[in-house]
Structure formats: structure tokens, C-alpha cells
Scaffold this motif. Structure first.
Motif, PDB file in Angstrom:
ATOM      1  N   LEU A 164       0.848  -1.198   0.000  1.00  0.00           N
ATOM      2  CA  LEU A 164       0.000   0.000   0.000  1.00  0.00           C
ATOM      3  C   LEU A 164       0.883   1.247   0.000  1.00  0.00           C
ATOM      4  O   LEU A 164       1.832   1.346   0.789  1.00  0.00           O
ATOM      5  N   TYR A 165       0.547   2.170  -0.887  1.00  0.00           N
ATOM      6  CA  TYR A 165       1.352   3.386  -1.030  1.00  0.00           C
ATOM      7  C   TYR A 165       0.445   4.608  -1.097  1.00  0.00           C
ATOM      8  O   TYR A 165      -0.699   4.542  -1.564  1.00  0.00           O
ATOM      9  N   ALA A 166       0.995   5.734  -0.649  1.00  0.00           N
ATOM     10  CA  ALA A 166       0.318   7.027  -0.768  1.00  0.00           C
ATOM     11  C   ALA A 166       1.390   8.112  -0.896  1.00  0.00           C
ATOM     12  O   ALA A 166       2.517   7.949  -0.397  1.00  0.00           O
ATOM     13  N   HIS A 167       1.034   9.203  -1.556  1.00  0.00           N
ATOM     14  CA  HIS A 167       1.983  10.318  -1.703  1.00  0.00           C
ATOM     15  C   HIS A 167       2.017  11.130  -0.407  1.00  0.00           C
ATOM     16  O   HIS A 167       1.034  11.187   0.346  1.00  0.00           O
ATOM     17  N   ARG A 168       3.140  11.768  -0.155  1.00  0.00           N
ATOM     18  CA  ARG A 168       3.288  12.569   1.068  1.00  0.00           C
ATOM     19  C   ARG A 168       2.226  13.684   1.134  1.00  0.00           C
ATOM     20  O   ARG A 168       1.760  14.035   2.224  1.00  0.00           O
ATOM     21  N   ARG A 169       1.866  14.240  -0.022  1.00  0.00           N
ATOM     22  CA  ARG A 169       0.835  15.298  -0.016  1.00  0.00           C
ATOM     23  C   ARG A 169      -0.480  14.768   0.533  1.00  0.00           C
ATOM     24  O   ARG A 169      -1.170  15.451   1.296  1.00  0.00           O
ATOM     25  N   TYR A 170      -0.837  13.564   0.127  1.00  0.00           N
ATOM     26  CA  TYR A 170      -2.073  12.963   0.626  1.00  0.00           C
ATOM     27  C   TYR A 170      -1.975  12.704   2.126  1.00  0.00           C
ATOM     28  O   TYR A 170      -2.912  13.005   2.893  1.00  0.00           O
ATOM     29  N   LEU A 171      -0.851  12.164   2.585  1.00  0.00           N
ATOM     30  CA  LEU A 171      -0.690  11.850   4.005  1.00  0.00           C
ATOM     31  C   LEU A 171      -0.666  13.115   4.857  1.00  0.00           C
ATOM     32  O   LEU A 171      -1.172  13.116   5.992  1.00  0.00           O
ATOM     33  N   ARG A 173      -2.393  15.654   4.227  1.00  0.00           N
ATOM     34  CA  ARG A 173      -3.779  16.130   4.233  1.00  0.00           C
ATOM     35  C   ARG A 173      -4.696  15.232   5.066  1.00  0.00           C
ATOM     36  O   ARG A 173      -5.554  15.719   5.799  1.00  0.00           O
ATOM     37  N   LYS A 174      -4.511  13.910   4.967  1.00  0.00           N
ATOM     38  CA  LYS A 174      -5.458  12.964   5.576  1.00  0.00           C
ATOM     39  C   LYS A 174      -4.886  12.190   6.755  1.00  0.00           C
ATOM     40  O   LYS A 174      -5.620  11.491   7.457  1.00  0.00           O
ATOM     41  N   GLY A 175      -3.567  12.278   6.952  1.00  0.00           N
ATOM     42  CA  GLY A 175      -2.950  11.480   8.002  1.00  0.00           C
ATOM     43  C   GLY A 175      -2.613  10.077   7.498  1.00  0.00           C
ATOM     44  O   GLY A 175      -3.184   9.598   6.525  1.00  0.00           O
ATOM     45  N   GLU A 176      -1.676   9.437   8.178  1.00  0.00           N
ATOM     46  CA  GLU A 176      -1.256   8.098   7.763  1.00  0.00           C
ATOM     47  C   GLU A 176      -2.037   7.033   8.523  1.00  0.00           C
ATOM     48  O   GLU A 176      -2.125   7.081   9.754  1.00  0.00           O
ATOM     49  N   PRO A 177      -2.628   6.044   7.836  1.00  0.00           N
ATOM     50  CA  PRO A 177      -3.348   4.976   8.544  1.00  0.00           C
ATOM     51  C   PRO A 177      -2.380   4.153   9.398  1.00  0.00           C
ATOM     52  O   PRO A 177      -1.286   3.809   8.945  1.00  0.00           O
ATOM     53  N   GLN A 178      -2.800   3.868  10.616  1.00  0.00           N
ATOM     54  CA  GLN A 178      -1.966   3.094  11.537  1.00  0.00           C
ATOM     55  C   GLN A 178      -2.409   1.645  11.642  1.00  0.00           C
ATOM     56  O   GLN A 178      -1.620   0.772  12.009  1.00  0.00           O
ATOM     57  N   THR A 179      -3.681   1.397  11.332  1.00  0.00           N
ATOM     58  CA  THR A 179      -4.232   0.032  11.372  1.00  0.00           C
ATOM     59  C   THR A 179      -5.067  -0.191  10.120  1.00  0.00           C
ATOM     60  O   THR A 179      -5.461   0.765   9.430  1.00  0.00           O
ATOM     61  N   VAL A 180      -5.364  -1.459   9.855  1.00  0.00           N
ATOM     62  CA  VAL A 180      -6.217  -1.792   8.713  1.00  0.00           C
ATOM     63  C   VAL A 180      -7.586  -1.131   8.856  1.00  0.00           C
ATOM     64  O   VAL A 180      -8.171  -0.665   7.876  1.00  0.00           O
ATOM     65  N   ALA A 231      -2.424   7.986 -10.241  1.00  0.00           N
ATOM     66  CA  ALA A 231      -3.405   8.559  -9.318  1.00  0.00           C
ATOM     67  C   ALA A 231      -2.811   8.710  -7.916  1.00  0.00           C
ATOM     68  O   ALA A 231      -2.976   9.742  -7.255  1.00  0.00           O
ATOM     69  N   VAL A 232      -2.091   7.668  -7.469  1.00  0.00           N
ATOM     70  CA  VAL A 232      -1.426   7.738  -6.166  1.00  0.00           C
ATOM     71  C   VAL A 232      -0.356   8.829  -6.185  1.00  0.00           C
ATOM     72  O   VAL A 232      -0.228   9.621  -5.245  1.00  0.00           O
ATOM     73  N   GLU A 233       0.399   8.901  -7.266  1.00  0.00           N
ATOM     74  CA  GLU A 233       1.458   9.906  -7.402  1.00  0.00           C
ATOM     75  C   GLU A 233       0.898  11.322  -7.353  1.00  0.00           C
ATOM     76  O   GLU A 233       1.553  12.250  -6.853  1.00  0.00           O
ATOM     77  N   SER A 234      -0.331  11.498  -7.818  1.00  0.00           N
ATOM     78  CA  SER A 234      -0.944  12.826  -7.821  1.00  0.00           C
ATOM     79  C   SER A 234      -1.501  13.217  -6.457  1.00  0.00           C
ATOM     80  O   SER A 234      -1.976  14.341  -6.276  1.00  0.00           O
ATOM     81  N   GLY A 235      -1.464  12.279  -5.492  1.00  0.00           N
ATOM     82  CA  GLY A 235      -1.977  12.578  -4.158  1.00  0.00           C
ATOM     83  C   GLY A 235      -3.454  12.274  -3.982  1.00  0.00           C
ATOM     84  O   GLY A 235      -4.078  12.752  -3.028  1.00  0.00           O
ATOM     85  N   LEU A 236      -4.014  11.461  -4.882  1.00  0.00           N
ATOM     86  CA  LEU A 236      -5.461  11.202  -4.828  1.00  0.00           C
ATOM     87  C   LEU A 236      -5.858  10.313  -3.668  1.00  0.00           C
ATOM     88  O   LEU A 236      -6.919  10.499  -3.071  1.00  0.00           O
ATOM     89  N   GLY A 237      -5.035   9.336  -3.324  1.00  0.00           N
ATOM     90  CA  GLY A 237      -5.412   8.445  -2.234  1.00  0.00           C
ATOM     91  C   GLY A 237      -4.401   7.336  -2.038  1.00  0.00           C
ATOM     92  O   GLY A 237      -3.260   7.406  -2.503  1.00  0.00           O
ATOM     93  N   ASN A 250      10.966   8.858  -3.510  1.00  0.00           N
ATOM     94  CA  ASN A 250      10.954   9.123  -2.071  1.00  0.00           C
ATOM     95  C   ASN A 250       9.660   9.762  -1.587  1.00  0.00           C
ATOM     96  O   ASN A 250       9.340   9.696  -0.396  1.00  0.00           O
ATOM     97  N   ASP A 251       8.905  10.421  -2.465  1.00  0.00           N
ATOM     98  CA  ASP A 251       7.678  11.097  -2.042  1.00  0.00           C
ATOM     99  C   ASP A 251       6.478  10.161  -1.988  1.00  0.00           C
ATOM    100  O   ASP A 251       5.395  10.568  -1.555  1.00  0.00           O
ATOM    101  N   ILE A 252       6.648   8.934  -2.467  1.00  0.00           N
ATOM    102  CA  ILE A 252       5.572   7.948  -2.363  1.00  0.00           C
ATOM    103  C   ILE A 252       5.945   6.990  -1.237  1.00  0.00           C
ATOM    104  O   ILE A 252       6.983   6.337  -1.272  1.00  0.00           O
ATOM    105  N   VAL A 253       5.082   6.929  -0.228  1.00  0.00           N
ATOM    106  CA  VAL A 253       5.400   6.273   1.037  1.00  0.00           C
ATOM    107  C   VAL A 253       4.615   4.974   1.166  1.00  0.00           C
ATOM    108  O   VAL A 253       3.409   4.932   0.872  1.00  0.00           O
TER     109      VAL A 253
END
Length: 296
Positions: A164-171, A173-180, A231-237, A250-253
Motif C-alpha cells: 500500500l502506497y500514498a503520496h506525502r501530499r495525501y498523508l 492532508r489525511k494522516g497516515e493509517p496506523q491500522t487496517v 493517481a497515487v502519485e498525484s496525491g489522490l489516495g 521518495n515522495d511515495i510512502v
């Protein structure tokens, strides 16, 4: 059956007109027309319906063109094998790869390969459609499933997983999920559930979300892995991506790193007839070396 007339017929069938076939064969339109008429007379059947807008193969013409295409593909393969140099890799090489792998991992490494082998004329066919290697639609295929066609040689190239990956911009904005369970409140980019997946367990992200309302509230469904990556690279989700797609970005986490999809094997595939091809051997060895250098 006259080989010269068959060659002209095949050119006309592929071009769809006497004029375009004549240009390809360096013959006049009238000469091409005469050859086709002579072939039809010798066979006793019409091969084309002639219309003001062009030519359409008859049923008999379709049958003959199918055989001609097979014959000329075999001749082309034989010519390539006969001209193959024992000392140097040179000549045309047509490679097909999936859209995601071909666009993101393979293409950036092609410059290095061509610098090593400048006499190889490489063509990349980036498509998720499985091309027919036996009909020489391509010389080599890189596939994420074992070949179904007979008389093909396969070499295991790599094994990868999806995470599972998300861009730093998205994280940010929405925070990083800690659990499923946290995925229920996140924007997910998924592969459409109702469509056949490009490899096993492509839908595993959607299956992680147990709440049916949240599971159906994906921000985007798209039937292409490269499009999911963009889509992930653009910060969508948050999206499930093969690890090779994001290597070095490095910007995709990676989020929820303990969660992953099934292992997927990728294969280097080519026809038995090209077993001794120098071009294929050096390309295979180059890819094996590059995979070994990559960190997935």
C-alpha cells in the motif's frame, strides 16, 4: 501458386488498396492490379470486393491472407535467424511488456542497453494484451503469468509483491493509517472488482476493508496499474502498487508495511525458433542483471 503473386496479394491485403501496396512494393497500381487479377484467375475465386472506398477481402481472400501472413512471418523469422551474427548482437528486436512494467521499470533502462548494443534496433510494444509470439507479433514478451502458447521458452525473471502506497501530499492532508481499520476513513484507489485482474490478488486492498459502506466508497476505480500509480502519485489516495513501480520515488510512502499482496512471478518468454538468437540472449542477460541490481 506463384510466389510473386502471393507476395503482391499479401501486400494488397495488408494495405487495403492497390495504390498503397504498389508504393510499398515499388510497383505501379496497374501492375499490382494485373497481378491480383491473374492470381484470382488461376485460383478461380475472387479475393477482393472492389469498392469506391477501397478493397475488402472476400471469404476466400481472408482464408488465403491468413495462410500468407503465417508464411511470411515464418520467412521473416528464418531470415532473421540466417542473418544472425555469431560475433555481435545486431538487427531488429521487438519486445512486448505490460503497461505498468514497460512504462515505469523497463523503458528507463533501455538507453543503457542500446549503448551496449547499438546495432540492435529495438521496438517496445507496451500493452496488457497478450501478443502472439508464434505469429511474430513480438520476439520477446515479459509476462506476469506462464505462457499458454506451445513452443515457447520461459525464463523466470523476477518475483515481486504489492504493498500500500500514498503520496506525502495525501498523508499530510489525511494522516497516515496506523491500522487496517483506519482504511475505512481513507480515499482508496482500486482495481474494479468486477474486472479480470492482470495478476493474482490484485483486489486485495479492497478486501482489507471489512466495512461494506467504506469498501464501496473508493475515490477511484481504474483498470490499469499504471493509471493507479499516477493517481497515487498525484496525491489522490491510497493504492496497491507493485513495489517495482515506486522504487526510488521518495515522495511515495509505503503505509501499513506489514500488509501485502501475494507474490507474483514475471517471466521472460520467447519462441523456441529463436533459442539461439544473439539479440535475445544479450537482452535477457541485461534484464537479469538489472533485476539483480534493483531493490524491490
Amino acid at each position: 501458386m506463384d510466389w510473386d503473386k502471393l507476395r503482391v496479394f499479401h501486400a494488397v491485403a495488408e494495405a487495403g488498396s492497390f495504390t498503397h501496396a504498389g508504393e510499398a512494393l515499388n510497383l505501379s497500381q496497374s501492375a499490382v492490379s494485373r497481378q491480383i487479377s491473374a492470381l484470382e484467375d488461376s485460383l478461380g475465386v475472387p479475393l477482393f470486393h472492389r469498392h469506391a472506398r477501397g478493397l475488402i477481402l472476400t471469404e476466400q481472400g481472408e482464408l488465403l491472407n491468413h495462410a500468407a501472413r503465417d508464411i511470411f512471418a515464418k520467412l521473416s523469422m528464418t531470415q532473421a535467424m540466417l542473418s544472425e551474427s555469431k560475433d555481435a548482437a545486431k538487427g531488429p528486436l521487438k519486445v512486448t511488456a505490460t503497461a505498468a512494467f514497460g512504462s515505469t521499470w523497463l523503458t528507463p533502462r533501455i538507453g543503457e542497453f542500446l549503448a551496449l548494443y547499438p546495432d540492435i534496433q529495438l521496438t517496445l510494444l507496451i500493452t496488457d494484451t497478450e501478443l502472439d509470439l508464434g505469429m511474430r507479433e513480438a520476439d520477446v514478451a515479459i509476462r506476469v503469468s506462464p505462457p499458454r502458447q506451445p513452443d515457447l521458452i520461459q525464463r523466470h525473471l523476477m518475483t515481486f509483491r504489492s504493498h500500500l502506497y500514498a503520496h506525502r501530499r495525501y498523508l499530510d492532508r489525511k494522516g497516515e493509517p496506523q491500522t487496517v481499520a483506519d482504511l475505512a476513513s481513507h480515499d482508496l484507489v482500486t482495481y474494479p472488482q468486477e474486472l479480470r485482474a492482470p495478476f493474482a490478488n490484485t483486489h486485495w486492498l479492497r478486501d482489507l476493508v471489512t466495512d461494506p459502506v467504506a469498501r464501496d466508497r473508493t475515490v477511484l476505480q481504474v483498470n490499469n496499474l499504471y493509471a493507479i500509480f499516477r493517481a497515487v502519485e498525484s496525491g489522490l489516495g491510497v493504492g496497491s502498487l507493485p513495489d517495482y513501480l515506486v522504487t526510488g520515488l521518495n515522495d511515495i510512502v509505503r503505509v501499513l508495511p506489514d500488509q501485502s499482496g501475494s507474490k507474483v512471478d514475471a517471466f521472460f518468454v520467447y519462441p523456441e525458433e529463436l533459442r539461439h538468437s544473439k539479440r535475445i540472449a544479450v537482452f535477457r542477460d541485461f534484464l537479469v542483471k538489472k533485476v539483480a541490481e534493483s531493490q524491490f
